[in-house]
Design a protein around this motif. Sequence first.
Motif, PDB file in Angstrom:
ATOM      1  N   GLY A   1       0.739  -1.183  -0.036  1.00  0.00           N
ATOM      2  CA  GLY A   1       0.052   0.182   0.067  1.00  0.00           C
ATOM      3  C   GLY A   1       0.891   1.212   0.174  1.00  0.00           C
ATOM      4  N   LEU A   2       2.110   1.079   0.321  1.00  0.00           N
ATOM      5  CA  LEU A   2       2.918   2.390   0.519  1.00  0.00           C
ATOM      6  C   LEU A   2       3.024   2.831  -1.133  1.00  0.00           C
ATOM      7  CD1 LEU A   2       5.713   1.433   2.571  1.00  0.00           C
ATOM      8  CD2 LEU A   2       3.767   2.707   3.070  1.00  0.00           C
ATOM      9  N   ASP A   3       3.195   4.121  -1.438  1.00  0.00           N
ATOM     10  CA  ASP A   3       3.552   4.716  -2.511  1.00  0.00           C
ATOM     11  C   ASP A   3       4.782   4.620  -2.972  1.00  0.00           C
ATOM     12  OD1 ASP A   3       1.015   5.593  -3.020  1.00  0.00           O
ATOM     13  OD2 ASP A   3       1.170   7.729  -2.007  1.00  0.00           O
ATOM     14  N   VAL A   4       5.145   4.429  -4.140  1.00  0.00           N
ATOM     15  CA  VAL A   4       6.587   4.305  -4.472  1.00  0.00           C
ATOM     16  C   VAL A   4       6.909   5.574  -5.253  1.00  0.00           C
ATOM     17  CG1 VAL A   4       8.214   2.880  -5.975  1.00  0.00           C
ATOM     18  CG2 VAL A   4       6.314   1.968  -4.832  1.00  0.00           C
ATOM     19  N   VAL A   5       8.017   6.336  -4.867  1.00  0.00           N
ATOM     20  CA  VAL A   5       8.425   7.533  -5.260  1.00  0.00           C
ATOM     21  C   VAL A   5       9.676   7.499  -5.929  1.00  0.00           C
ATOM     22  CG1 VAL A   5       8.876  10.073  -4.469  1.00  0.00           C
ATOM     23  CG2 VAL A   5       7.103   8.671  -3.440  1.00  0.00           C
ATOM     24  N   ARG A   6       9.710   8.351  -7.218  1.00  0.00           N
ATOM     25  CA  ARG A   6      11.164   8.441  -7.916  1.00  0.00           C
ATOM     26  C   ARG A   6      11.256   9.583  -8.314  1.00  0.00           C
ATOM     27  NH1 ARG A   6      12.517   5.449 -13.532  1.00  0.00           N
ATOM     28  NH2 ARG A   6      14.468   6.292 -13.811  1.00  0.00           N
TER      29      ARG A   6
ATOM     30  N   ALA B   1      20.301  -0.177  -2.268  1.00  0.00           N
ATOM     31  CA  ALA B   1      20.896   0.522  -3.438  1.00  0.00           C
ATOM     32  C   ALA B   1      19.763   0.847  -4.047  1.00  0.00           C
ATOM     33  CB  ALA B   1      21.770  -0.229  -4.421  1.00  0.00           C
ATOM     34  N   ILE B   2      18.621   0.285  -4.541  1.00  0.00           N
ATOM     35  CA  ILE B   2      17.344   0.512  -5.198  1.00  0.00           C
ATOM     36  C   ILE B   2      16.384   1.407  -4.168  1.00  0.00           C
ATOM     37  CG2 ILE B   2      15.753  -0.527  -6.707  1.00  0.00           C
ATOM     38  CD1 ILE B   2      17.951  -2.316  -7.609  1.00  0.00           C
ATOM     39  N   VAL B   3      16.260   0.738  -2.873  1.00  0.00           N
ATOM     40  CA  VAL B   3      15.152   1.305  -2.023  1.00  0.00           C
ATOM     41  C   VAL B   3      15.911   1.853  -0.990  1.00  0.00           C
ATOM     42  CG1 VAL B   3      13.015   0.913  -0.710  1.00  0.00           C
ATOM     43  CG2 VAL B   3      13.647  -0.591  -2.807  1.00  0.00           C
ATOM     44  N   PRO B   4      16.549   3.183  -1.067  1.00  0.00           N
ATOM     45  CA  PRO B   4      17.273   3.538  -0.224  1.00  0.00           C
ATOM     46  C   PRO B   4      16.492   4.151   1.122  1.00  0.00           C
ATOM     47  CG  PRO B   4      17.209   5.394  -1.900  1.00  0.00           C
ATOM     48  CD  PRO B   4      16.369   3.898  -2.427  1.00  0.00           C
ATOM     49  N   SER B   5      15.111   4.631   0.897  1.00  0.00           N
ATOM     50  CA  SER B   5      14.530   5.206   2.094  1.00  0.00           C
ATOM     51  C   SER B   5      12.941   4.430   2.112  1.00  0.00           C
ATOM     52  CB  SER B   5      14.224   6.380   2.004  1.00  0.00           C
ATOM     53  OG  SER B   5      13.370   7.133   2.841  1.00  0.00           O
ATOM     54  N   VAL B   6      12.661   4.085   3.390  1.00  0.00           N
ATOM     55  CA  VAL B   6      11.143   3.478   3.592  1.00  0.00           C
ATOM     56  C   VAL B   6      10.853   4.543   4.843  1.00  0.00           C
ATOM     57  CG1 VAL B   6       9.669   1.752   4.468  1.00  0.00           C
ATOM     58  CG2 VAL B   6      11.850   1.202   2.800  1.00  0.00           C
TER      59      VAL B   6
ATOM     60  N   THR C   1      15.439   4.398  -6.319  1.00  0.00           N
ATOM     61  CA  THR C   1      16.531   4.837  -7.311  1.00  0.00           C
ATOM     62  C   THR C   1      16.731   3.629  -8.312  1.00  0.00           C
ATOM     63  OG1 THR C   1      18.301   4.356  -5.648  1.00  0.00           O
ATOM     64  CG2 THR C   1      17.420   6.600  -5.899  1.00  0.00           C
ATOM     65  N   PRO C   2      15.858   3.143  -9.283  1.00  0.00           N
ATOM     66  CA  PRO C   2      15.967   1.909 -10.094  1.00  0.00           C
ATOM     67  C   PRO C   2      16.896   2.319 -11.039  1.00  0.00           C
ATOM     68  CG  PRO C   2      14.074   3.304 -10.567  1.00  0.00           C
ATOM     69  CD  PRO C   2      14.411   4.120  -9.396  1.00  0.00           C
ATOM     70  N   PRO C   3      17.517   1.257 -11.653  1.00  0.00           N
ATOM     71  CA  PRO C   3      18.268   1.286 -12.789  1.00  0.00           C
ATOM     72  C   PRO C   3      17.302   1.653 -13.967  1.00  0.00           C
ATOM     73  CG  PRO C   3      18.178  -0.973 -12.141  1.00  0.00           C
ATOM     74  CD  PRO C   3      17.497   0.001 -11.079  1.00  0.00           C
ATOM     75  N   ALA C   4      17.994   2.225 -15.143  1.00  0.00           N
ATOM     76  CA  ALA C   4      17.275   2.600 -16.309  1.00  0.00           C
ATOM     77  C   ALA C   4      16.573   1.262 -16.808  1.00  0.00           C
ATOM     78  CB  ALA C   4      18.301   3.149 -17.407  1.00  0.00           C
ATOM     79  N   GLY C   5      15.400   1.515 -17.082  1.00  0.00           N
ATOM     80  CA  GLY C   5      14.663   0.630 -17.785  1.00  0.00           C
ATOM     81  C   GLY C   5      13.677  -0.136 -16.812  1.00  0.00           C
TER      82      GLY C   5
END
Length: 195
Positions: free
Chosen positions: A115-120, A156-161, A171-175
């Motif tokens: 249910g958490l929003d995913v923010v980039r 490395a991909i989910v630095p903050s919850v 902070t996902p890799p491209a693609g």
Amino acid sequence: MSREAHQGKNQLRVGRLVKAHGLKGALKLELYTDAPERRFVPGAEFTLQVPEASPWHGKTVVVREYRVMNGNPVVFFEDVADRDAAESLVRAILWLDHETDEPEENAWFDHQLVGLDVVRDDAVVGRVIRVDHLPAQDLLIVKAGEREVMVPFVEAIVPSVDLSAGRLVVTPPAGLFEDLEDADDAPVDAADVDD
């Protein structure tokens, strides 16, 4: 330090049994906890995640002894007295019933993440709809528009919850969240063309 998600409201995934060690029933552990000395105390009881065909399906194990041998965490369980019994437990994942809703640092329960929003880059790109627990790592399954995106739950991909804000930052890799252009479809720079 690892990122962890925990299935069930009161279950912590704390380790995986990777290899029998010696002849007296010891097993080497892959740890999913930052506090093994607190989790693997004598008398601690773990639920086993094993295939249904395993003789251990639906059973628990109780720690007899935990120690570090040659730099590797090793555990002995009650009623696992020899190498054959230890071999039958290899690849089992250990879950610990947990009394509180507060897992250790860098660890969350599934119900806290779903249910958490995913923010980039300060924009919401999706919402966590489930957590898949795989032996190597957990995956967050994110609904992004019409797609489901599998996001490795690693720092490395989910630095903050941020549970109180109802979001996690990626902070996902491209693609991962967008389609990449094929190399054949990419625009050609005139400076790259030979005359």
